[in-house]
Design a protein around this motif. Sequence first.
Motif, PDB file in Angstrom:
ATOM      1  N   THR A 111       9.594   6.080  -6.506  1.00  0.00           N
ATOM      2  CA  THR A 111       8.432   5.293  -6.079  1.00  0.00           C
ATOM      3  C   THR A 111       8.816   3.852  -5.804  1.00  0.00           C
ATOM      4  O   THR A 111       8.365   3.250  -4.826  1.00  0.00           O
ATOM      5  N   LEU A 112       9.657   3.272  -6.657  1.00  0.00           N
ATOM      6  CA  LEU A 112      10.148   1.919  -6.411  1.00  0.00           C
ATOM      7  C   LEU A 112      10.884   1.838  -5.083  1.00  0.00           C
ATOM      8  O   LEU A 112      10.787   0.835  -4.364  1.00  0.00           O
ATOM      9  N   ALA A 113      11.602   2.903  -4.755  1.00  0.00           N
ATOM     10  CA  ALA A 113      12.365   2.914  -3.509  1.00  0.00           C
ATOM     11  C   ALA A 113      11.461   2.861  -2.286  1.00  0.00           C
ATOM     12  O   ALA A 113      11.826   2.285  -1.258  1.00  0.00           O
ATOM     13  N   THR A 114      10.285   3.442  -2.384  1.00  0.00           N
ATOM     14  CA  THR A 114       9.390   3.497  -1.228  1.00  0.00           C
ATOM     15  C   THR A 114       8.297   2.439  -1.258  1.00  0.00           C
ATOM     16  O   THR A 114       7.831   1.999  -0.201  1.00  0.00           O
ATOM     17  N   ARG A 115       7.881   2.006  -2.453  1.00  0.00           N
ATOM     18  CA  ARG A 115       6.736   1.101  -2.567  1.00  0.00           C
ATOM     19  C   ARG A 115       7.104  -0.304  -3.031  1.00  0.00           C
ATOM     20  O   ARG A 115       6.328  -1.233  -2.833  1.00  0.00           O
ATOM     21  N   GLY A 116       8.268  -0.456  -3.665  1.00  0.00           N
ATOM     22  CA  GLY A 116       8.630  -1.756  -4.195  1.00  0.00           C
ATOM     23  C   GLY A 116       8.042  -1.996  -5.575  1.00  0.00           C
ATOM     24  O   GLY A 116       7.200  -1.231  -6.058  1.00  0.00           O
ATOM     25  N   TYR A 117       8.483  -3.080  -6.201  1.00  0.00           N
ATOM     26  CA  TYR A 117       8.099  -3.362  -7.583  1.00  0.00           C
ATOM     27  C   TYR A 117       6.609  -3.629  -7.726  1.00  0.00           C
ATOM     28  O   TYR A 117       5.922  -3.000  -8.526  1.00  0.00           O
ATOM     29  N   SER A 118       6.099  -4.571  -6.957  1.00  0.00           N
ATOM     30  CA  SER A 118       4.718  -5.006  -7.170  1.00  0.00           C
ATOM     31  C   SER A 118       3.694  -3.965  -6.725  1.00  0.00           C
ATOM     32  O   SER A 118       2.593  -3.911  -7.277  1.00  0.00           O
ATOM     33  N   ARG A 119       4.044  -3.106  -5.754  1.00  0.00           N
ATOM     34  CA  ARG A 119       3.082  -2.142  -5.231  1.00  0.00           C
ATOM     35  C   ARG A 119       3.122  -0.806  -5.962  1.00  0.00           C
ATOM     36  O   ARG A 119       2.260   0.048  -5.728  1.00  0.00           O
ATOM     37  N   THR A 120       4.089  -0.606  -6.820  1.00  0.00           N
ATOM     38  CA  THR A 120       4.165   0.642  -7.574  1.00  0.00           C
ATOM     39  C   THR A 120       3.046   0.704  -8.605  1.00  0.00           C
ATOM     40  O   THR A 120       2.804  -0.257  -9.334  1.00  0.00           O
TER      41      THR A 120
ATOM     42  N   SER B 291      -0.589  14.444 -13.753  1.00  0.00           N
ATOM     43  CA  SER B 291      -1.827  13.680 -13.813  1.00  0.00           C
ATOM     44  C   SER B 291      -1.549  12.242 -14.236  1.00  0.00           C
ATOM     45  O   SER B 291      -0.565  11.952 -14.928  1.00  0.00           O
ATOM     46  N   HIS B 292      -2.457  11.354 -13.821  1.00  0.00           N
ATOM     47  CA  HIS B 292      -2.377   9.952 -14.228  1.00  0.00           C
ATOM     48  C   HIS B 292      -2.429   9.845 -15.752  1.00  0.00           C
ATOM     49  O   HIS B 292      -1.721   9.026 -16.368  1.00  0.00           O
ATOM     50  N   GLY B 293      -3.230  10.671 -16.384  1.00  0.00           N
ATOM     51  CA  GLY B 293      -3.370  10.631 -17.833  1.00  0.00           C
ATOM     52  C   GLY B 293      -2.084  10.973 -18.558  1.00  0.00           C
ATOM     53  O   GLY B 293      -1.800  10.414 -19.628  1.00  0.00           O
ATOM     54  N   LEU B 294      -1.292  11.874 -17.981  1.00  0.00           N
ATOM     55  CA  LEU B 294      -0.035  12.253 -18.627  1.00  0.00           C
ATOM     56  C   LEU B 294       0.960  11.096 -18.575  1.00  0.00           C
ATOM     57  O   LEU B 294       1.721  10.886 -19.527  1.00  0.00           O
ATOM     58  N   VAL B 295       0.952  10.344 -17.469  1.00  0.00           N
ATOM     59  CA  VAL B 295       1.813   9.164 -17.390  1.00  0.00           C
ATOM     60  C   VAL B 295       1.393   8.152 -18.445  1.00  0.00           C
ATOM     61  O   VAL B 295       2.224   7.557 -19.147  1.00  0.00           O
TER      62      VAL B 295
ATOM     63  N   THR C 247       1.413   1.845 -20.184  1.00  0.00           N
ATOM     64  CA  THR C 247       1.157   0.846 -19.147  1.00  0.00           C
ATOM     65  C   THR C 247       2.241   0.898 -18.084  1.00  0.00           C
ATOM     66  O   THR C 247       3.344   1.418 -18.319  1.00  0.00           O
ATOM     67  N   LYS C 248       1.930   0.327 -16.937  1.00  0.00           N
ATOM     68  CA  LYS C 248       2.916   0.211 -15.871  1.00  0.00           C
ATOM     69  C   LYS C 248       4.109  -0.616 -16.334  1.00  0.00           C
ATOM     70  O   LYS C 248       5.264  -0.290 -16.022  1.00  0.00           O
ATOM     71  N   GLU C 249       3.842  -1.679 -17.078  1.00  0.00           N
ATOM     72  CA  GLU C 249       4.919  -2.561 -17.525  1.00  0.00           C
ATOM     73  C   GLU C 249       5.911  -1.818 -18.415  1.00  0.00           C
ATOM     74  O   GLU C 249       7.130  -1.989 -18.287  1.00  0.00           O
ATOM     75  N   LYS C 250       5.391  -0.970 -19.313  1.00  0.00           N
ATOM     76  CA  LYS C 250       6.285  -0.205 -20.182  1.00  0.00           C
ATOM     77  C   LYS C 250       7.076   0.827 -19.388  1.00  0.00           C
ATOM     78  O   LYS C 250       8.264   1.057 -19.654  1.00  0.00           O
ATOM     79  N   LEU C 251       6.448   1.437 -18.407  1.00  0.00           N
ATOM     80  CA  LEU C 251       7.150   2.411 -17.576  1.00  0.00           C
ATOM     81  C   LEU C 251       8.269   1.742 -16.787  1.00  0.00           C
ATOM     82  O   LEU C 251       9.387   2.259 -16.714  1.00  0.00           O
TER      83      LEU C 251
END
Length: 209
Positions: free
Chosen positions: A17-26, A38-42, A48-52
Motif C-alpha cells: 500500500t505504501l508503494a502505491t499510495r505513499g506514507y500520508s495517503r495510506t 476487514s478493517h476491524g481485523l487490522v 492505529t495507523k501509526e502503530k501499523l
Amino acid sequence: MSREARRAQLIASTIDTLATRGYSRTTLTDVARAAGLSHGLVLFHFETKEKLLAETLNFLAEEYRQNWQAALAQAGDDPAEQLNALIEADFNPAICTPGRLAAWCSFWGEAQSRPLYQQACGEKDDAYNLQLEAICQRLSDAGGYGRDARHVARVIRVTIEGTWLDLMTMTAPYSPDEALTTVRTCAALCFPDHFTPEGLVPLRAREPR
C-alpha cells in the motif's frame, strides 16, 4: 492463521500500500483491502495507523540489517571482499524489490515520518555506517590508497541510495544489475586496484602499491 502470521500478512500489505499510495495517503482501510481482510481485523492487530506504520518500518529495518550482516559474515576477512559483500547485499532480490524500494521512499520522503524513521532506524543506520567506514579504512590502508575512509564510505553509501531512488523514480528506470554496476564503478574510482565496474578484482590480479 496464527497471530504472528496474520501480522506478517498485514505488514506485507502495508508495504504494498505504501508503494502505491505513499506514507500520508495510506489508511487502515487501504491495508485491509489489500490484504482481503476487514478493517476491524487490522484494528485488532495494530490499533492505529501509526502503530501499523511503525511495525512495518521496524520490519523493513530489521530485514535490511539481517541481510547485510549475513552477507558480511560470509565474506571472510579481506576488506575488499567485505566491501563487495555489502554492496551486493543492497541489491539482493529479496530486499531490492519495487514494493520495498517504494516503501522506503515513502518513509524517507515525508517530513512527518522522520521521527518514526529515526526511532526505528537511527541506531541501525549508525551501526551500518560505522561498519562501512571501518571496512573502507582497512581497505585504504591495505591498498596504500591514503583515502579518508569517512568520506569514501559516505560516497559509496549515497551512491547506493541514489541508485535505489533511480530505480523508483526514473521515467525509464534501469535494472538492478545496472544499478549494481553503477555502485561498483564508484568503488572502482575509490579503490581502482580492487574493483572494476564489473566487480571485484581477483586477489592474484591486484597490483600492490
